[in-house]
Design a protein around this motif. Structure first.
Motif, PDB file in Angstrom:
ATOM      1  N   GLN A  46       0.827  -1.213   0.000  1.00  0.00           N
ATOM      2  CA  GLN A  46       0.000   0.000   0.000  1.00  0.00           C
ATOM      3  C   GLN A  46       0.857   1.257   0.000  1.00  0.00           C
ATOM      4  O   GLN A  46       0.455   2.278  -0.556  1.00  0.00           O
ATOM      5  CB  GLN A  46      -0.945  -0.021   1.197  1.00  0.00           C
ATOM      6  CG  GLN A  46      -1.985  -1.116   1.079  1.00  0.00           C
ATOM      7  CD  GLN A  46      -2.952  -1.143   2.251  1.00  0.00           C
ATOM      8  OE1 GLN A  46      -3.010  -0.212   3.046  1.00  0.00           O
ATOM      9  NE2 GLN A  46      -3.694  -2.219   2.372  1.00  0.00           N
ATOM     10  N   GLY A 108     -16.887  -7.125   1.566  1.00  0.00           N
ATOM     11  CA  GLY A 108     -16.331  -8.446   1.841  1.00  0.00           C
ATOM     12  C   GLY A 108     -16.998  -9.578   1.082  1.00  0.00           C
ATOM     13  O   GLY A 108     -16.534 -10.705   1.132  1.00  0.00           O
ATOM     14  N   ARG A 109     -18.120  -9.297   0.426  1.00  0.00           N
ATOM     15  CA  ARG A 109     -18.797 -10.298  -0.417  1.00  0.00           C
ATOM     16  C   ARG A 109     -19.102 -11.598   0.334  1.00  0.00           C
ATOM     17  O   ARG A 109     -18.803 -12.691  -0.145  1.00  0.00           O
ATOM     18  CB  ARG A 109     -17.936 -10.627  -1.638  1.00  0.00           C
ATOM     19  CG  ARG A 109     -17.581  -9.418  -2.489  1.00  0.00           C
ATOM     20  CD  ARG A 109     -16.896  -9.895  -3.758  1.00  0.00           C
ATOM     21  NE  ARG A 109     -16.462  -8.817  -4.612  1.00  0.00           N
ATOM     22  CZ  ARG A 109     -15.186  -8.547  -4.868  1.00  0.00           C
ATOM     23  NH1 ARG A 109     -14.225  -9.275  -4.334  1.00  0.00           N
ATOM     24  NH2 ARG A 109     -14.864  -7.561  -5.686  1.00  0.00           N
ATOM     25  N   ALA A 137     -17.444  -1.972  -5.830  1.00  0.00           N
ATOM     26  CA  ALA A 137     -17.184  -0.886  -4.880  1.00  0.00           C
ATOM     27  C   ALA A 137     -16.565   0.345  -5.549  1.00  0.00           C
ATOM     28  O   ALA A 137     -16.715   1.459  -5.068  1.00  0.00           O
ATOM     29  CB  ALA A 137     -16.293  -1.398  -3.764  1.00  0.00           C
ATOM     30  N   LEU A 164     -13.385  -3.449   1.607  1.00  0.00           N
ATOM     31  CA  LEU A 164     -13.606  -3.239   0.172  1.00  0.00           C
ATOM     32  C   LEU A 164     -12.294  -3.289  -0.605  1.00  0.00           C
ATOM     33  O   LEU A 164     -12.250  -2.936  -1.773  1.00  0.00           O
ATOM     34  CB  LEU A 164     -14.310  -1.890  -0.066  1.00  0.00           C
ATOM     35  CG  LEU A 164     -15.719  -1.753   0.531  1.00  0.00           C
ATOM     36  CD1 LEU A 164     -16.224  -0.326   0.420  1.00  0.00           C
ATOM     37  CD2 LEU A 164     -16.698  -2.711  -0.135  1.00  0.00           C
ATOM     38  N   GLN A 169     -11.485   1.038   0.213  1.00  0.00           N
ATOM     39  CA  GLN A 169     -12.014   1.111   1.578  1.00  0.00           C
ATOM     40  C   GLN A 169     -11.490   2.360   2.310  1.00  0.00           C
ATOM     41  O   GLN A 169     -12.213   2.978   3.088  1.00  0.00           O
ATOM     42  CB  GLN A 169     -11.645  -0.158   2.353  1.00  0.00           C
ATOM     43  CG  GLN A 169     -10.160  -0.426   2.418  1.00  0.00           C
ATOM     44  CD  GLN A 169      -9.784  -1.846   2.804  1.00  0.00           C
ATOM     45  OE1 GLN A 169     -10.639  -2.702   2.956  1.00  0.00           O
ATOM     46  NE2 GLN A 169      -8.495  -2.099   2.973  1.00  0.00           N
ATOM     47  N   GLY A 192      -9.617  -4.721   5.102  1.00  0.00           N
ATOM     48  CA  GLY A 192      -9.134  -5.585   4.016  1.00  0.00           C
ATOM     49  C   GLY A 192      -9.731  -6.975   4.099  1.00  0.00           C
ATOM     50  O   GLY A 192     -10.937  -7.135   4.266  1.00  0.00           O
ATOM     51  N   GLY A 193      -8.859  -7.970   4.036  1.00  0.00           N
ATOM     52  CA  GLY A 193      -9.338  -9.360   4.035  1.00  0.00           C
ATOM     53  C   GLY A 193      -9.394  -9.987   5.423  1.00  0.00           C
ATOM     54  O   GLY A 193      -9.517 -11.212   5.525  1.00  0.00           O
ATOM     55  N   ARG A 201     -13.079 -18.257   5.040  1.00  0.00           N
ATOM     56  CA  ARG A 201     -12.850 -18.253   3.589  1.00  0.00           C
ATOM     57  C   ARG A 201     -11.356 -18.483   3.303  1.00  0.00           C
ATOM     58  O   ARG A 201     -10.978 -19.139   2.354  1.00  0.00           O
ATOM     59  CB  ARG A 201     -13.300 -16.910   3.000  1.00  0.00           C
ATOM     60  CG  ARG A 201     -13.206 -16.869   1.498  1.00  0.00           C
ATOM     61  CD  ARG A 201     -13.452 -15.467   0.990  1.00  0.00           C
ATOM     62  NE  ARG A 201     -14.854 -15.116   0.965  1.00  0.00           N
ATOM     63  CZ  ARG A 201     -15.301 -13.860   0.769  1.00  0.00           C
ATOM     64  NH1 ARG A 201     -14.451 -12.874   0.614  1.00  0.00           N
ATOM     65  NH2 ARG A 201     -16.581 -13.614   0.747  1.00  0.00           N
ATOM     66  N   ARG A 219      -0.508 -16.516   2.332  1.00  0.00           N
ATOM     67  CA  ARG A 219      -1.710 -15.953   1.696  1.00  0.00           C
ATOM     68  C   ARG A 219      -1.621 -16.067   0.179  1.00  0.00           C
ATOM     69  O   ARG A 219      -2.600 -16.362  -0.494  1.00  0.00           O
ATOM     70  CB  ARG A 219      -1.882 -14.488   2.134  1.00  0.00           C
ATOM     71  CG  ARG A 219      -3.209 -13.964   1.669  1.00  0.00           C
ATOM     72  CD  ARG A 219      -3.753 -12.855   2.486  1.00  0.00           C
ATOM     73  NE  ARG A 219      -5.044 -12.439   1.944  1.00  0.00           N
ATOM     74  CZ  ARG A 219      -5.557 -11.250   2.119  1.00  0.00           C
ATOM     75  NH1 ARG A 219      -4.931 -10.363   2.853  1.00  0.00           N
ATOM     76  NH2 ARG A 219      -6.727 -10.938   1.587  1.00  0.00           N
ATOM     77  N   ARG A 229       0.378  -8.155  -7.041  1.00  0.00           N
ATOM     78  CA  ARG A 229       0.552  -7.164  -5.963  1.00  0.00           C
ATOM     79  C   ARG A 229       1.893  -7.335  -5.256  1.00  0.00           C
ATOM     80  O   ARG A 229       2.469  -6.386  -4.762  1.00  0.00           O
ATOM     81  CB  ARG A 229      -0.514  -7.343  -4.890  1.00  0.00           C
ATOM     82  CG  ARG A 229      -1.893  -7.181  -5.379  1.00  0.00           C
ATOM     83  CD  ARG A 229      -2.812  -7.270  -4.200  1.00  0.00           C
ATOM     84  NE  ARG A 229      -4.133  -7.651  -4.652  1.00  0.00           N
ATOM     85  CZ  ARG A 229      -5.209  -7.686  -3.885  1.00  0.00           C
ATOM     86  NH1 ARG A 229      -5.107  -7.367  -2.622  1.00  0.00           N
ATOM     87  NH2 ARG A 229      -6.354  -8.025  -4.373  1.00  0.00           N
TER      88      ARG A 229
END
Ligand code: UDP
Length: 250
Positions: A46, A108-109, A137, A164, A169, A192-193, A201, A219, A229
């Motif tokens: 980020q 977050g779906r 989003a 998001l 987000q 985030g996640g 999940r 991850r 990323r």
């Protein structure tokens, strides 16, 4: 509320132990304040994004607390400890449960047709209000935006967590700051996640992987599409070593 910070580039990262951070969360949630405390959790990816995305950079600078989430950022800044969004979510769930505070998770779906999300953590089931928020989003429809605003104004949660993805987000938090304040939200955070782990999940890296700072690799193994990323990591290290993240005194 003031807390020790470490200057990194032109950002101020929280520079305290996990225990001190937990105590501050406790204080922030216990008080009625005229404004909403906004927390963001940057990692090296980020920071690299912020260097080329001015709007995102501005969002980070507008947060009340920036947690060094990511070992690379702890290394580069010399902050006292890695303070993750995932651990902060766990602490917030426990504090909210104890103090009977409402949490709303946006994004977050997840599947939650009744508008409630139940997550199990530390042997405890937590029940929180849930709003998927947006189909896309980055391109919210007027209808989606009105629905989320109405929900927050009606529910008046003390805590709002936003999943998001970055930078959406963070921009959401800044764009909705006034609504959050008016709705008496005490604390809002970009997560985030983090809930991808709490809902099962994704699996969080085992302790040994965390100890060797390989959480990112674990991850990546679960979400190979994130490889692009990760290309930001060498860029981050290169810029750090060549002195491009010099601290800018304010
Ligand atoms: N997400 C979402 N809408 C979007 C993009 C992301 O709800 O338009 C959710 C995604 O499902 C995940 C979370 O946001 O639960 C974090 O996404 P991502 O992995 O991209 O973010 P990071 O953890 O890297 O900040």
């Amino acid at each position: 509320m003031s807390i020790k910070t470490k200057a990194f580039w032109d950002l101020r990262l929280v520079d305290v132990s996990w225990q001190e951070w937990g105590e501050l969360l406790h204080v922030l949630l216990a008080r009625q304040s005229a404004s909403t405390t906004i927390i963001m959790t940057p990692n090296p990816e980020q920071i690299v994004l912020a260097a080329r995305d001015e709007a995102f950079h501005d969002c980070l600078r507008a947060a009340d607390y920036l947690l060094p989430d990511g070992q690379g950022l702890v290394w580069a800044s010399g902050a006292a400890a890695r303070l993750t969004g995932a651990d902060t979510c766990l602490a917030l769930l426990a504090l909210a449960h104890k103090q009977n505070l409402k949490i709303l998770l946006v994004g977050g779906r997840y599947q939650a047709p009744d508008g409630r999300l139940r997550v199990v953590a530390n042997g405890q089931t937590y029940d929180l209000a849930y709003a998927p928020g947006y189909q896309q989003a980055r391109q919210p429809t007027d209808q989606e935006e009105q629905a989320i605003r109405a929900l927050i104004a009606h529910l008046r949660p003390e805590i709002v967590l936003v999943a998001l993805g970055a930078p959406t987000q963070e921009q959401w938090l800044i764009d909705h700051r006034e609504l959050l304040r008016q709705s008496r939200v005490r604390l809002a955070m970009a997560v985030g996640g983090s809930f991808d782990f709490l809902t099962g999940r994704l699996r969080r890296a085992p302790t040994l992987w965390q100890k060797f700072h390989l959480e990112w690799l674990y991850r990546l193994w679960q979400e190979p599409h994130r490889w692009r990323r990760q290309l930001a990591l060498p860029v981050f290290v290169y810029k750090k070593i060549t002195g491009q993240w010099r601290t800018i005194d304010q």
